[in-house]
Each structure stands twice: as C-alpha cells, then as structure tokens.
Design a protein around this motif. Structure first.
Motif, PDB file in Angstrom:
ATOM      1  N   ILE A  68       6.068   9.003  -0.752  1.00  0.00           N
ATOM      2  CA  ILE A  68       4.877   9.659  -1.308  1.00  0.00           C
ATOM      3  C   ILE A  68       5.062  11.173  -1.263  1.00  0.00           C
ATOM      4  CG2 ILE A  68       2.394  10.080  -1.000  1.00  0.00           C
ATOM      5  CD1 ILE A  68       2.257   7.142   0.105  1.00  0.00           C
ATOM      6  N   ALA A  69       5.543  11.691  -0.131  1.00  0.00           N
ATOM      7  CA  ALA A  69       5.777  13.135  -0.005  1.00  0.00           C
ATOM      8  C   ALA A  69       6.816  13.606  -1.021  1.00  0.00           C
ATOM      9  CB  ALA A  69       6.230  13.468   1.421  1.00  0.00           C
ATOM     10  N   LYS A 123       1.392  -2.589  -4.403  1.00  0.00           N
ATOM     11  CA  LYS A 123       0.514  -1.800  -3.541  1.00  0.00           C
ATOM     12  C   LYS A 123       1.035  -0.361  -3.446  1.00  0.00           C
ATOM     13  CE  LYS A 123       0.354  -1.946   1.111  1.00  0.00           C
ATOM     14  NZ  LYS A 123       0.037  -2.429   2.465  1.00  0.00           N
ATOM     15  N   LEU A 124       2.324  -0.206  -3.230  1.00  0.00           N
ATOM     16  CA  LEU A 124       2.897   1.132  -3.139  1.00  0.00           C
ATOM     17  C   LEU A 124       2.770   1.867  -4.474  1.00  0.00           C
ATOM     18  CD1 LEU A 124       4.372   3.327  -1.568  1.00  0.00           C
ATOM     19  CD2 LEU A 124       6.532   2.144  -2.091  1.00  0.00           C
ATOM     20  N   ARG A 125       2.996   1.164  -5.570  1.00  0.00           N
ATOM     21  CA  ARG A 125       2.856   1.786  -6.897  1.00  0.00           C
ATOM     22  C   ARG A 125       1.417   2.295  -7.087  1.00  0.00           C
ATOM     23  NH1 ARG A 125       6.406   0.410 -10.340  1.00  0.00           N
ATOM     24  NH2 ARG A 125       6.431  -1.785  -9.715  1.00  0.00           N
ATOM     25  N   SER A 126       0.436   1.492  -6.677  1.00  0.00           N
ATOM     26  CA  SER A 126      -0.964   1.908  -6.848  1.00  0.00           C
ATOM     27  C   SER A 126      -1.279   3.122  -5.972  1.00  0.00           C
ATOM     28  CB  SER A 126      -1.914   0.750  -6.565  1.00  0.00           C
ATOM     29  OG  SER A 126      -1.875   0.373  -5.199  1.00  0.00           O
ATOM     30  N   ALA A 145      -8.025  -0.468  -7.609  1.00  0.00           N
ATOM     31  CA  ALA A 145      -6.731  -1.066  -7.963  1.00  0.00           C
ATOM     32  C   ALA A 145      -5.822  -1.123  -6.737  1.00  0.00           C
ATOM     33  CB  ALA A 145      -6.072  -0.273  -9.090  1.00  0.00           C
ATOM     34  N   ALA A 146      -5.847  -0.073  -5.917  1.00  0.00           N
ATOM     35  CA  ALA A 146      -5.051  -0.090  -4.690  1.00  0.00           C
ATOM     36  C   ALA A 146      -5.579  -1.148  -3.717  1.00  0.00           C
ATOM     37  CB  ALA A 146      -5.059   1.294  -4.044  1.00  0.00           C
ATOM     38  N   ARG A 147      -6.886  -1.216  -3.593  1.00  0.00           N
ATOM     39  CA  ARG A 147      -7.471  -2.263  -2.726  1.00  0.00           C
ATOM     40  C   ARG A 147      -7.116  -3.646  -3.228  1.00  0.00           C
ATOM     41  NH1 ARG A 147     -12.774   0.984  -2.180  1.00  0.00           N
ATOM     42  NH2 ARG A 147     -12.515   1.861  -0.089  1.00  0.00           N
ATOM     43  N   ASP A 148      -7.150  -3.837  -4.551  1.00  0.00           N
ATOM     44  CA  ASP A 148      -6.816  -5.143  -5.129  1.00  0.00           C
ATOM     45  C   ASP A 148      -5.380  -5.545  -4.811  1.00  0.00           C
ATOM     46  OD1 ASP A 148      -9.373  -5.263  -6.176  1.00  0.00           O
ATOM     47  OD2 ASP A 148      -8.753  -4.784  -8.235  1.00  0.00           O
ATOM     48  N   GLU A 149      -4.518  -4.566  -4.565  1.00  0.00           N
ATOM     49  CA  GLU A 149      -3.122  -4.839  -4.203  1.00  0.00           C
ATOM     50  C   GLU A 149      -2.931  -4.932  -2.696  1.00  0.00           C
ATOM     51  OE1 GLU A 149      -0.955  -5.845  -6.204  1.00  0.00           O
ATOM     52  OE2 GLU A 149      -1.950  -5.315  -8.091  1.00  0.00           O
ATOM     53  N   ALA A 209      -4.180  -2.546  -0.328  1.00  0.00           N
ATOM     54  CA  ALA A 209      -4.222  -1.284   0.405  1.00  0.00           C
ATOM     55  C   ALA A 209      -5.486  -1.212   1.258  1.00  0.00           C
ATOM     56  CB  ALA A 209      -4.173  -0.101  -0.557  1.00  0.00           C
ATOM     57  N   THR A 210      -5.307  -0.731   2.463  1.00  0.00           N
ATOM     58  CA  THR A 210      -6.433  -0.549   3.372  1.00  0.00           C
ATOM     59  C   THR A 210      -7.037   0.842   3.177  1.00  0.00           C
ATOM     60  OG1 THR A 210      -5.072   0.418   5.126  1.00  0.00           O
ATOM     61  CG2 THR A 210      -5.276  -2.014   5.089  1.00  0.00           C
ATOM     62  N   ASP A 211      -8.221   1.046   3.754  1.00  0.00           N
ATOM     63  CA  ASP A 211      -8.837   2.371   3.679  1.00  0.00           C
ATOM     64  C   ASP A 211      -7.947   3.422   4.346  1.00  0.00           C
ATOM     65  OD1 ASP A 211     -10.974   1.370   2.269  1.00  0.00           O
ATOM     66  OD2 ASP A 211     -12.377   1.426   3.958  1.00  0.00           O
ATOM     67  N   LEU A 212      -7.281   3.063   5.441  1.00  0.00           N
ATOM     68  CA  LEU A 212      -6.374   3.996   6.107  1.00  0.00           C
ATOM     69  C   LEU A 212      -5.217   4.376   5.180  1.00  0.00           C
ATOM     70  CD1 LEU A 212      -5.406   5.559   8.619  1.00  0.00           C
ATOM     71  CD2 LEU A 212      -4.204   3.457   9.304  1.00  0.00           C
ATOM     72  N   GLU A 213      -4.638   3.414   4.491  1.00  0.00           N
ATOM     73  CA  GLU A 213      -3.531   3.699   3.576  1.00  0.00           C
ATOM     74  C   GLU A 213      -3.981   4.582   2.410  1.00  0.00           C
ATOM     75  OE1 GLU A 213      -0.716  -0.208   4.116  1.00  0.00           O
ATOM     76  OE2 GLU A 213      -2.639  -0.453   3.089  1.00  0.00           O
ATOM     77  N   ILE A 214      -5.171   4.321   1.898  1.00  0.00           N
ATOM     78  CA  ILE A 214      -5.704   5.144   0.807  1.00  0.00           C
ATOM     79  C   ILE A 214      -5.983   6.559   1.311  1.00  0.00           C
ATOM     80  CG2 ILE A 214      -7.661   5.436  -0.767  1.00  0.00           C
ATOM     81  CD1 ILE A 214      -7.735   2.253  -0.816  1.00  0.00           C
ATOM     82  N   HIS A 215      -6.650   6.654   2.448  1.00  0.00           N
ATOM     83  CA  HIS A 215      -6.941   7.962   3.048  1.00  0.00           C
ATOM     84  C   HIS A 215      -5.667   8.761   3.252  1.00  0.00           C
ATOM     85  CE1 HIS A 215      -7.307  10.699   6.496  1.00  0.00           C
ATOM     86  NE2 HIS A 215      -8.544  10.906   6.074  1.00  0.00           N
ATOM     87  N   ASP A 216      -4.682   8.145   3.890  1.00  0.00           N
ATOM     88  CA  ASP A 216      -3.476   8.887   4.228  1.00  0.00           C
ATOM     89  C   ASP A 216      -2.632   9.208   3.001  1.00  0.00           C
ATOM     90  OD1 ASP A 216      -4.408   8.859   6.784  1.00  0.00           O
ATOM     91  OD2 ASP A 216      -2.738   7.731   7.631  1.00  0.00           O
ATOM     92  N   THR A 217      -2.690   8.382   1.973  1.00  0.00           N
ATOM     93  CA  THR A 217      -2.011   8.713   0.719  1.00  0.00           C
ATOM     94  C   THR A 217      -2.598   9.990   0.129  1.00  0.00           C
ATOM     95  OG1 THR A 217      -1.389   6.428   0.222  1.00  0.00           O
ATOM     96  CG2 THR A 217      -1.603   7.942  -1.662  1.00  0.00           C
ATOM     97  N   VAL A 218      -3.925  10.073   0.102  1.00  0.00           N
ATOM     98  CA  VAL A 218      -4.584  11.277  -0.421  1.00  0.00           C
ATOM     99  C   VAL A 218      -4.217  12.483   0.437  1.00  0.00           C
ATOM    100  CG1 VAL A 218      -6.835  12.393  -0.791  1.00  0.00           C
ATOM    101  CG2 VAL A 218      -6.461  10.028  -1.559  1.00  0.00           C
TER     102      VAL A 218
END
Length: 180
Positions: A52-53, A99-102, A124-128, A130-139
């Motif tokens: 991601i980085a 999930k990673l793509r989303s 879409a990420a949740r549907d694959e 992804a947890t709230d932590l994964e979404i948060h940390d991606t952002v």
C-alpha cells in the motif's frame, strides 16, 4: 543533492534516512508511526501494508519511497517483485486477493483526495472481508505516505539508482523496523 545541508553523506543516508538524521526530534514520531502502520500486529501482512505504501508512493511519483517500499514489500511477499511490479502497472489485473485490491482502490482515492473515498468503496472492501481496522489503516497508510512522499521530495533528497541501492535498507527494515 538535498535542498538543505543534512550534515550526512546522502549516498550513505539517502531519502528519508538523511532527513531523519538531520532532525531526530521529528524522525522519532514519524518512525514510530511507520512502525505501527507497516510492521505492528495486524490482520494484513507487513508485505501487504508495504505494498500500500509503495503503491501510493508510485502514484505520487516519489522515486525514493516507491522504490524502497516496493523493495520492502517484495521481500515480504511470496511472489516478490514481479507481483509488486504488476500492481504498479495495472491494479485491476494484478494477481492479488480481491480484498487487497479493494483496499488499494481506497488508498488510490486517498492519494487523490480523501473525500473521494466513498461509502461504496468502503462497502466493496467490507464485501471482500476487510475489517474496520484494515480500512482505517489503509486510509492512514495512504495519507501518511502522501506526507512522507512530499517530505522526501520537497527537500530534494537523493534516491539510489536501481533495486540494488535498497538492499541494505530492506535488510535493516525487516530486521529492526522503523523505530529510531
């Protein structure tokens, strides 16, 4: 050569490492943030978070951060640099989990403007899976790397040529991490 005198040999301390030696007071919290986001306990692997980085850094055209974090990701992903290169070339066809793509799609929008992250992208990420932590940390990884990229490029730091220039820093990061 950096825009300011960093007081170090830039070939020995390229990119952000020279900046961190110039101003250790700011290096410590920046390093701690990178350590938590990229290496701390997490449902995503360190390689995925480094990807991601690297992806955001590539979108920002930050040569040092894109090259270094691509090397760090490749060293920690089973498919190595060929996979990292595929993600940089075409996210939609890269052979990665959905999930990673989303999550990378969310990161791409953050890189452009955080307000471009929509409820649909998050769903879409949740549907694959992804947890709230994964979404948060991606952002947060995407936002942080926009800052790191601008820091490195705004001071005109040196970026080594070719992947061999990142071999030592890859070993150091994997063994010791980002903590100063």
């Amino acid at each position: 050569m950096a825009h300011i005198d960093l007081g170090v040999d830039e070939h020995q301390f390229p990119g952000i490492s020279g900046l961190w030696r110039f101003r250790p007071e700011t290096a410590r919290p920046l390093g701690d943030l990178a350590e938590v986001l990229l290496r701390g306990p997490h449902p995503m692997s360190a390689g995925e978070r480094e990807l991601i980085a690297a992806y955001v850094s590539g979108l920002n055209e930050c040569n040092f951060c894109c090259s270094s974090h691509s090397a760090f990701a490749a060293a920690q992903l089973d498919a190595g640099m060929p996979l990292v290169d595929r993600v940089h070339a075409d996210l939609d066809s890269a052979p990665i989990p959905e999930k990673l793509r989303s999550l990378l799609r969310i990161a791409r929008e953050v890189q452009q403007d955080g307000r471009r992250v929509t409820a649909e992208l998050v769903q879409a990420a949740r549907d694959e899976g992804a947890t709230d932590l994964e979404i948060h940390d991606t952002v947060l990884i995407a936002a942080a790397f926009c800052m790191y990229n601008r820091y490195v490029d705004g001071l005109g730091t040196l970026a080594p040529d070719g992947p061999d220039g990142y071999a030592e820093s890859t070993r150091r990061i994997i063994e010791r991490g980002y903590t100063i």
